[in-house]
Design a protein around this motif. Structure first.
Motif, PDB file in Angstrom:
ATOM      1  N   THR A  53       0.767  -1.233  -0.004  1.00 21.80           N
ATOM      2  CA  THR A  53       0.155   0.001  -0.048  1.00 21.80           C
ATOM      3  C   THR A  53       0.687   1.202  -0.154  1.00 21.80           C
ATOM      4  OG1 THR A  53      -1.610  -1.254   1.057  1.00 21.80           O
ATOM      5  CG2 THR A  53      -1.635   1.267   1.188  1.00 21.80           C
ATOM      6  N   ALA A  54       1.906   1.442   0.936  1.00 20.07           N
ATOM      7  CA  ALA A  54       2.661   2.600   1.028  1.00 20.07           C
ATOM      8  C   ALA A  54       3.239   2.801  -0.483  1.00 20.07           C
ATOM      9  CB  ALA A  54       3.672   2.434   2.100  1.00 20.07           C
ATOM     10  N   ALA A  55       3.897   1.610  -0.939  1.00 24.91           N
ATOM     11  CA  ALA A  55       4.519   1.573  -2.093  1.00 24.91           C
ATOM     12  C   ALA A  55       3.676   2.208  -3.212  1.00 24.91           C
ATOM     13  CB  ALA A  55       5.319   0.067  -2.657  1.00 24.91           C
ATOM     14  N   VAL A  56       2.647   1.688  -3.568  1.00 28.01           N
ATOM     15  CA  VAL A  56       1.333   2.277  -4.565  1.00 28.01           C
ATOM     16  C   VAL A  56       1.191   3.469  -4.273  1.00 28.01           C
ATOM     17  CG1 VAL A  56      -0.912   1.935  -5.222  1.00 28.01           C
ATOM     18  CG2 VAL A  56       0.420   0.076  -4.569  1.00 28.01           C
ATOM     19  N   VAL A  57       0.960   4.246  -2.932  1.00 30.63           N
ATOM     20  CA  VAL A  57       0.519   5.698  -3.083  1.00 30.63           C
ATOM     21  C   VAL A  57       1.789   6.304  -3.168  1.00 30.63           C
ATOM     22  CG1 VAL A  57      -0.007   7.345  -0.921  1.00 30.63           C
ATOM     23  CG2 VAL A  57      -1.117   4.969  -1.074  1.00 30.63           C
ATOM     24  N   GLU A  58       2.950   5.889  -2.885  1.00 27.44           N
ATOM     25  CA  GLU A  58       4.280   6.687  -2.893  1.00 27.44           C
ATOM     26  C   GLU A  58       4.633   6.704  -4.503  1.00 27.44           C
ATOM     27  OE1 GLU A  58       7.314   4.794  -0.745  1.00 27.44           O
ATOM     28  OE2 GLU A  58       6.624   5.453   1.235  1.00 27.44           O
ATOM     29  N   ARG A  59       4.252   5.781  -5.135  1.00 27.41           N
ATOM     30  CA  ARG A  59       4.440   5.273  -6.651  1.00 27.41           C
ATOM     31  C   ARG A  59       3.467   6.422  -7.274  1.00 27.41           C
ATOM     32  NH1 ARG A  59       8.645   2.730  -9.756  1.00 27.41           N
ATOM     33  NH2 ARG A  59       8.145   3.375 -11.883  1.00 27.41           N
ATOM     34  N   PHE A  60       2.468   6.382  -7.175  1.00 26.57           N
ATOM     35  CA  PHE A  60       1.308   7.105  -7.625  1.00 26.57           C
ATOM     36  C   PHE A  60       1.661   8.769  -7.357  1.00 26.57           C
ATOM     37  CE2 PHE A  60      -3.162   9.311  -7.716  1.00 26.57           C
ATOM     38  CZ  PHE A  60      -3.294   9.013  -9.074  1.00 26.57           C
ATOM     39  N   ALA A  61       2.334   9.149  -6.128  1.00 27.71           N
ATOM     40  CA  ALA A  61       2.726  10.327  -5.947  1.00 27.71           C
ATOM     41  C   ALA A  61       3.778  10.755  -6.908  1.00 27.71           C
ATOM     42  CB  ALA A  61       2.831  10.890  -4.464  1.00 27.71           C
ATOM     43  N   ALA A  62       4.754   9.902  -7.064  1.00 26.79           N
ATOM     44  CA  ALA A  62       5.847   9.955  -7.785  1.00 26.79           C
ATOM     45  C   ALA A  62       5.436  10.060  -9.509  1.00 26.79           C
ATOM     46  CB  ALA A  62       6.858   9.007  -7.532  1.00 26.79           C
ATOM     47  N   GLU A  63       4.553   9.454  -9.770  1.00 26.94           N
ATOM     48  CA  GLU A  63       4.267   9.534 -11.191  1.00 26.94           C
ATOM     49  C   GLU A  63       3.685  10.815 -11.519  1.00 26.94           C
ATOM     50  OE1 GLU A  63       5.129   7.777 -13.510  1.00 26.94           O
ATOM     51  OE2 GLU A  63       5.725   5.865 -12.555  1.00 26.94           O
ATOM     52  N   ARG A  64       2.705  11.500 -10.603  1.00 30.23           N
ATOM     53  CA  ARG A  64       1.968  12.689 -10.772  1.00 30.23           C
ATOM     54  C   ARG A  64       3.104  13.580 -10.632  1.00 30.23           C
ATOM     55  NH1 ARG A  64      -1.959  13.920  -6.338  1.00 30.23           N
ATOM     56  NH2 ARG A  64      -0.617  12.520  -5.034  1.00 30.23           N
ATOM     57  N   ASP A  65       4.125  13.491  -9.786  1.00 30.20           N
ATOM     58  CA  ASP A  65       5.205  14.476  -9.807  1.00 30.20           C
ATOM     59  C   ASP A  65       5.807  14.518 -10.955  1.00 30.20           C
ATOM     60  OD1 ASP A  65       6.859  16.476  -8.358  1.00 30.20           O
ATOM     61  OD2 ASP A  65       8.714  15.134  -8.542  1.00 30.20           O
ATOM     62  N   ARG A  66       6.212  13.386 -11.694  1.00 30.17           N
ATOM     63  CA  ARG A  66       6.859  13.371 -13.082  1.00 30.17           C
ATOM     64  C   ARG A  66       6.271  13.943 -14.191  1.00 30.17           C
ATOM     65  NH1 ARG A  66      10.833   9.618 -14.159  1.00 30.17           N
ATOM     66  NH2 ARG A  66      10.892  11.032 -16.122  1.00 30.17           N
TER      67      ARG A  66
END
Length: 880
Positions: A585-598
């Protein structure tokens, strides 16, 4: 990576054997085949005692060593070939993809890109689940098409496999690892969130175990419906009325634990029970009249019993013999007396002295004398007061002779033989008059009474009728024998009629008493309850087989219920969600935030929240507002596309393995700056997995190629085009000239020049036209050198962005500027239309090759100078 594996292996020790065996099989394979499911179903059924049809293999404990590595499954999409009847694509259309990094397919609108994407999204993994939206049409304006098909070329662990695609085909496991993103699925990512269907680190195992459990559950439910279904309801025993009897309680309470013996006992109903039911029913139905009828019948039965006893005593075989013997004795005595009379009265004037008639006359005369004439004087009277008495017969005075005769006659009558004969005859007469008349057996109501008896005891009724007939026959025989007449042999009287009548009389007496008691309310209630118990037990008796069948069905149903409890998924789902929360879960949320940032959309207040199901780990989009639950109502089309792409990249980044992704038109509605960010992101993704991009945007195409070059990737590019006949045709020249960069342009010019030396020998005129065209392409390349090499793509035609940060790389020395001028001048000279009078010689092939080499060297030196200038600028700054 070891932590999730350890968690799952430790958790598996708490599972049932079949679940552990299922985990082991799932850990070793992508999916379970029919044989696996059959064996697992057999293990579940064996655990609860259901028939399995065959011996089941022993489960193998689940261990950490059973986990397979995701790296074992390297899946690449090599191409699509032999396309038939798909949209407007030409027959046998096909595409080839780079199996390692990046493939970019360019084509204008209507060129056929969507046809290939539609094939892939139905064959591979997509967020679109609506079958109608996945439908692939043929050419709706063409002739009637044949079957639709295509060959999809896949490389699995270095082995090339051809998957033949047809509409509605069962998904191939290898293709299901390949993800497709297009406009239709983008909306689902925006409003539906992420569904991590191929979880990493073995986290998919609990979800896959759930999927197997659900499959087994469906199979058990189908089998339960077939074996049990509504058959239990059909075994219900219907009671009317419904009441609180022991039989009805038993029928309602039958369970799988009810024994056969208990059912046999509860449903037992004997002939005595039937008789008692009839009696109780009659008692309850009877009234005051019935009491009188039963009383009368009981009195009749008692009287008939006495007649029967008398009959048995009067007309037994011994009694009949006695009557016959009595008659014989009387006849013999009379014959003896008659013989004596014949001797004694030989000289009498009249014959017949001593005969029966004479004796009757003598007796009458005696009675007349004693009763009327000479009362209380012994007969015969000879004299009265010394004078001769008158004869009572002739009423004449008795002379001496007559007096002597009368005295002699009396002596005869007093004689022993005569007295004996008279006594014997009197006994016969008394026997005849004393024979019983049996009024009841011959009464007018005998038949009616017999019918009343028949209602209670049909056999007794028949016996009474037979007894009456036999009795009548024996009485007639007795009369005949007393009369000395011939008679037939007597019928038998062996029927135990007296005992049977005694029983009947007792029953009737009891019935009369019961009827009398029935008038009492308390006693009547007891009889009614007894009647209800007997009636319901009789119903149970008639449905004994149904009760046994119900028990068998309940045993099977309970076993299926236990088996279905075995395949419940609640505990697995809970543990699966715990594992996902711990490791994903933490990885998904962080990855989603990172993708939005990219993609520079972190300003959107949109996040992910886990909402997993039984067979998948899902993360729903949270718009973080109460006004709507649908994110698409908030964002613009460009923001939706960027957010959908961020969700897609999050999903594929965290799924198991590194299979290919197919992205169709990813920059629709995006501004140019975000298009460049998408190009950078997809190019970087191609460093880790195969990426296939379809686009109609030539600028985005160039950006993809430029980003690939920046990362040292050589992308495979393909250009599609269509004409009036069909789409999906591959441009043999590759991507359009406008989209080609300097190096590719020079390479294409070289390729086009290869046949020209021979053409120069065979047709100088044709050679002149061809080489003039290539010099035009070389002039275009010099123009692109300015944009791409000299100014480092700071300003690009058709692109709104000015990349000022690249100014540090710009440097053009005087020698190189002169060289650029020389090369551009020579290209212009041989590409323009020179005057006919001007003598400009057509370059020889070797001269053209020299001009190409000149341009290549110029590009090389310009890049070197630019890199040197960039490297020197920080040093210059430090010196300043």
């Amino acid at each position: 990576m070891s932590e999730p594996i350890d968690d799952i292996t430790n958790w598996s020790t708490k599972l049932s054997p079949w679940r552990r065996d299922c985990l082991r099989r799932l850990a070793l394979t992508d999916d379970l085949v029919a044989d696996d499911l059959s064996e697992l179903l057999g293990m579940v059924k064996a655990a609860v005692g259901l028939p399995t049809g065959a011996g089941q293999p022993a489960p193998v404990p689940f261990e950490k060593a059973h986990f397979r590595s995701a790296s074992k499954h390297s899946i690449a999409l090599k191409g699509v070939a032999n396309v038939e009847n798909i949209n407007r694509l030409i027959p046998k259309a096909g595409l080839t993809f780079c199996p390692n990094n990046l493939s970019v397919i360019y084509g204008r609108n209507g060129s056929g890109k969507s046809g290939f994407v539609r094939i892939l999204r139905t064959a591979c993994r997509t967020r679109i689940e609506n079958a109608a939206k996945l439908r692939v049409l043929a050419d709706v304006y063409g002739d009637a098409p044949g079957p639709q098909s295509a060959d999809i070329l896949v490389d699995v662990n270095g082995v090339e496999t051809t998957v033949t695609w047809t509409p509605g085909m069962i998904a191939d496991p290898a293709l299901m690892h390949i993800s497709v993103f297009d406009s239709a699925s983008a909306q689902l990512y925006v409003d539906g969130g992420n569904q991590i269907r191929f979880l990493p680190f073995g986290l998919a195992l609990p979800h896959r175990l759930n999927a197997v459990a659900l499959t087994l559950k469906e199979e058990l439910e189908r089998e339960r419906a077939k074996v049990v279904g509504d058959k239990v309801a059909l075994t219900n025993v219907v009671f009317n009325p419904v009441r609180d009897t022991a039989a009805q309680k038993f029928a309602r309470c039958i369970t799988k634990a009810t024994t056969v013996e208990a059912i046999e006992k509860a449903s037992d109903f004997s002939a005595d029970d039937e008789s008692r039911l009839t009696e109780v029913t009659r008692t309850l139905a009877a009234g005051a009249v019935a009491v009188a009828d039963v009383s009368a019948l009981a009195a009749w039965s008692a009287s008939l019993l006495q007649e029967a006893k008398t009959a048995l005593a009067s007309f037994s075989d011994e009694k009949l013999e006695e009557w016959a013997a009595l008659k014989s004795t009387a006849v013999a005595a009379r014959e003896a007396a008659a013989l004596a009379a014949a001797t004694l009265f030989t000289d009498e004037p009249l014959p017949g002295i001593g005969s029966a008639t004479w004796r009757a006359m003598w007796k009458a005369a005696r009675d007349f004398s004693v009763a009327e004439v000479y009362k209380e004087t012994d007969f015969p009277v000879i004299a009265v007061d010394g004078a001769p008495a008158s004869c009572v017969l002739c009423q004449q005075p008795l002379g001496p002779a007559s007096a002597e005769r009368m005295t002699r006659f009396q002596a005869y009558m007093d004689d022993t033989l005569g007295a004996a004969a008279t006594a014997a005859e009197k006994a016969v007469s008394e026997g005849q008059s004393g024979l019983p008349a049996f009024k009841l057996f011959h009464a007018a109501d005998f038949a009616d009474r017999i019918e009343q008896v028949r209602q209670r005891d049909a056999r007794l009724a028949d016996d009474l009728v037979g007894f009456g007939k036999a009795l009548a026959a024996r009485r007639s025989i007795a009369i005949a024998r007393l009369a000395g007449e011939e008679a037939p042999p007597p019928p038998g009287l062996v029927i135990p009629i007296a005992a049977a009548l005694g029983v009947l009389t007792s029953r009737l007496t009891g019935e009369k008493e019961a009827l009398t008691k029935a008038a009492d309310s308390e006693e009547r209630a007891k009889l009614a309850q007894e009647k209800a118990e007997l009636e319901d037990r009789k119903i149970l008796s008639t449905h004994r087989i149904k009760l046994l069948k119900r028990r068998t069905l309940l045993i099977s149903d309970a076993a299926y219920a236990a088996a279905l409890a075995e395949v419940q998924t609640t505990g697995i789902t809970k543990r699966a969600n715990e594992l996902v929360d711990t490791h994903l879960t933490a990885a998904v949320v962080e990855r989603f935030a990172a993708e939005r940032d990219r993609l520079e959309i972190n300003h959107l207040k949109v996040g992910l929240t886990r909402k997993s199901g039984q067979t998948k780990a899902a993360f729903d989009v949270n718009p973080q507002t109460k006004l709507t639950k649908v994110t698409s109502e908030i964002l613009s089309e460009g923001e939706q596309r960027a957010l959908g792409l961020a969700g897609f990249l999050t999903e594929v980044a965290l799924t198991e393995g590194s299979a290919a992704i197919v992205v169709d038109d990813p920059v629709s509605s995006l501004d140019r700056e975000r298009c460049m960010l998408v190009a950078q992101r997809l190019a970087e993704e191609s460093m880790h997995r195969q990426v296939i991009v379809f686009t109609h945007d030539i600028i985005f195409f160039n950006e993809m190629c430029r980003e690939a070059d920046r990362l040292g990737i050589e992308p495979v590019t393909t250009a599609l085009f269509s004409d009036k006949k069909a789409a999906g045709q591959i441009d043999a020249g590759g991507v359009s000239w406008k989209g080609a960069k300097v190096n590719k342009r020079i390479g294409r010019i070289k390729d086009a020049f290869a046949p020209l030396p021979k053409l120069h020998q065979s047709s100088p005129a044709a050679y002149e036209m061809a080489v003039k065209n290539l010099y035009g392409r070389l002039r275009d390349t010099y123009e692109r050198i300015v944009e791409e090499i000299i100014f480092c793509e700071i300003v690009q035609r058709g692109v709104d962005i000015v990349q000022t940060q690249k100014l540090r790389m710009v440097h053009l020395s005087h020698p190189l500027a002169i060289r650029f001028h020389e090369g551009m001048t020579r290209a212009n000279t041989h590409s323009h239309d020179n005057p006919a009078s001007e003598t400009v010689a057509v370059p020889q092939p070797c001269e053209f090759l020299a001009d190409i080499a000149f341009a290549e060297n110029l590009v090389k030196d310009l890049k070197t100078e630019s890199q040197t200038a960039e490297a020197a600028r920080p040093q210059m700054k430090l010196k300043g």
